[in-house]
Write a protein that holds these residues in place. Structure first.
Motif, PDB file in Angstrom:
ATOM      1  N   UNK A  47       0.147  12.583   8.121  1.00  0.00           N
ATOM      2  CA  UNK A  47       1.221  13.007   7.218  1.00  0.00           C
ATOM      3  C   UNK A  47       2.550  12.326   7.520  1.00  0.00           C
ATOM      4  N   UNK A  48       2.632  11.574   8.611  1.00  0.00           N
ATOM      5  CA  UNK A  48       3.872  10.882   8.952  1.00  0.00           C
ATOM      6  C   UNK A  48       3.852   9.407   8.557  1.00  0.00           C
ATOM      7  N   UNK A  49       2.753   8.957   7.987  1.00  0.00           N
ATOM      8  CA  UNK A  49       2.673   7.572   7.524  1.00  0.00           C
ATOM      9  C   UNK A  49       3.407   7.456   6.188  1.00  0.00           C
ATOM     10  N   UNK A  50       4.323   6.512   6.092  1.00  0.00           N
ATOM     11  CA  UNK A  50       5.134   6.346   4.886  1.00  0.00           C
ATOM     12  C   UNK A  50       4.264   6.002   3.680  1.00  0.00           C
ATOM     13  N   UNK A  51       4.678   6.503   2.523  1.00  0.00           N
ATOM     14  CA  UNK A  51       3.930   6.242   1.293  1.00  0.00           C
ATOM     15  C   UNK A  51       3.776   4.748   1.025  1.00  0.00           C
ATOM     16  N   UNK A  52       4.840   3.981   1.258  1.00  0.00           N
ATOM     17  CA  UNK A  52       4.777   2.536   1.004  1.00  0.00           C
ATOM     18  C   UNK A  52       3.750   1.856   1.898  1.00  0.00           C
ATOM     19  N   UNK A  53       3.634   2.333   3.129  1.00  0.00           N
ATOM     20  CA  UNK A  53       2.652   1.741   4.042  1.00  0.00           C
ATOM     21  C   UNK A  53       1.242   2.121   3.620  1.00  0.00           C
ATOM     22  N   UNK A  54       1.056   3.355   3.183  1.00  0.00           N
ATOM     23  CA  UNK A  54      -0.254   3.766   2.680  1.00  0.00           C
ATOM     24  C   UNK A  54      -0.652   2.904   1.485  1.00  0.00           C
ATOM     25  N   UNK A  55       0.279   2.679   0.577  1.00  0.00           N
ATOM     26  CA  UNK A  55      -0.010   1.854  -0.602  1.00  0.00           C
ATOM     27  C   UNK A  55      -0.381   0.433  -0.201  1.00  0.00           C
ATOM     28  N   UNK A  56       0.333  -0.105   0.791  1.00  0.00           N
ATOM     29  CA  UNK A  56       0.046  -1.462   1.246  1.00  0.00           C
ATOM     30  C   UNK A  56      -1.363  -1.553   1.818  1.00  0.00           C
ATOM     31  N   UNK A  57      -1.738  -0.585   2.646  1.00  0.00           N
ATOM     32  CA  UNK A  57      -3.076  -0.578   3.232  1.00  0.00           C
ATOM     33  C   UNK A  57      -4.131  -0.349   2.162  1.00  0.00           C
ATOM     34  N   UNK A  58      -3.823   0.497   1.186  1.00  0.00           N
ATOM     35  CA  UNK A  58      -4.777   0.789   0.118  1.00  0.00           C
ATOM     36  C   UNK A  58      -5.190  -0.471  -0.635  1.00  0.00           C
ATOM     37  N   UNK A  89       1.229   3.290  -7.179  1.00  0.00           N
ATOM     38  CA  UNK A  89       1.680   2.220  -8.075  1.00  0.00           C
ATOM     39  C   UNK A  89       0.996   0.892  -7.756  1.00  0.00           C
ATOM     40  N   UNK A  90      -0.265   0.853  -8.099  1.00  0.00           N
ATOM     41  CA  UNK A  90      -1.065  -0.362  -7.956  1.00  0.00           C
ATOM     42  C   UNK A  90      -2.261  -0.238  -8.884  1.00  0.00           C
TER      43      UNK A  90
END
Length: 223
Positions: A47-58, A89-90
């Motif tokens: 829950x502490x992983x930033x949304x932008x980083x999650x999107x990048x990994x996704x 947003x991808x």
């Protein structure tokens, strides 16, 4: 909130619970694209992983990570929830391709069961909601590529007699009949799934009487 949307929210909550057993682990990978702080963050509490980083990994290609399947499995709830609610947003199609690459259908039964319920609940919620957070074509494509099958989802659509489902049908027909794309239609980010024959047959038979579109009677398609 409709009962179909409530079912989706319940399925997403169950997804969170099922994947809570996935413990943090030391994440390593491409240090050209991801800094040391990114890797530390990915190795910490979910829950502490930033949304932008999650999107990048996704969206990232699997070979950027030393253990891509484990990383994608651990992040699955953080990826799937925004994907099915229209907040990631991808290209949604890429999520399906990455899940397949991560071998999601081989994960432990509680995890795959939770994901299957999300796909089912999301599909029903989409068919009963117009406009939907994610366009109908992208939703159908994601669950088709992720599950490796199209026909069961079309059968559910056939059985769903709701105004939203018929409006979605009109939208899909208008989309795939543009320049007759339906004759060579592939689903997935990498066009993994050839949907032409199944989808065209379904449109011309199962739901033809619900589709107010003269193009479906074009001799070119009937051939």
């Amino acid at each position: 909130m409709s009962r179909h949307q409530q079912r989706l929210m319940t399925a997403l909550a169950a997804l969170d619970r099922a994947f809570a057993s996935e413990e943090p682990f030391p994440v390593s990978g491409c240090t050209y694209c991801y800094g040391a702080q990114d890797l530390v963050e990915l190795s910490g509490p979910l829950d502490l992983i930033a949304d932008d980083l999650v999107s990048a990994v996704a969206a990232e290609v699997p070979d950027h990570w030393d253990d891509f399947p484990r990383l994608y499995r651990r992040l699955a709830p953080r990826i799937v929830r925004p994907a099915v609610t229209g907040r990631l947003h991808m290209d949604e199609n890429l999520i399906a391709s990455r899940l397949v690459a991560a071998g999601w259908t081989t994960w432990d039964a509680p995890l795959t069961t939770a994901l299957h319920e999300v796909w089912s609940a999301w599909w029903q919620a989409t068919l009963h909601t117009h406009p939907s957070p994610v366009p109908i074509r992208e939703t159908l494509s994601l669950i088709t590529v992720a599950t490796g099958t199209l026909r069961p989802w079309l059968d559910i659509w056939t059985a769903t007699r709701a105004p939203a489902a018929d409006t979605h049908l009109a939208d899909l027909i208008d989309d795939v009949l543009l320049e007759y794309e339906i004759t060579d239609l592939h689903m997935g980010f990498y066009e993994e799934y050839d949907a032409s024959a199944e989808l065209l047959s379904w449109l011309l038979t199962d739901v033809h009487d619900r589709a107010d579109d003269a193009r479906l009677d074009d001799p070119y398609l009937l051939e």
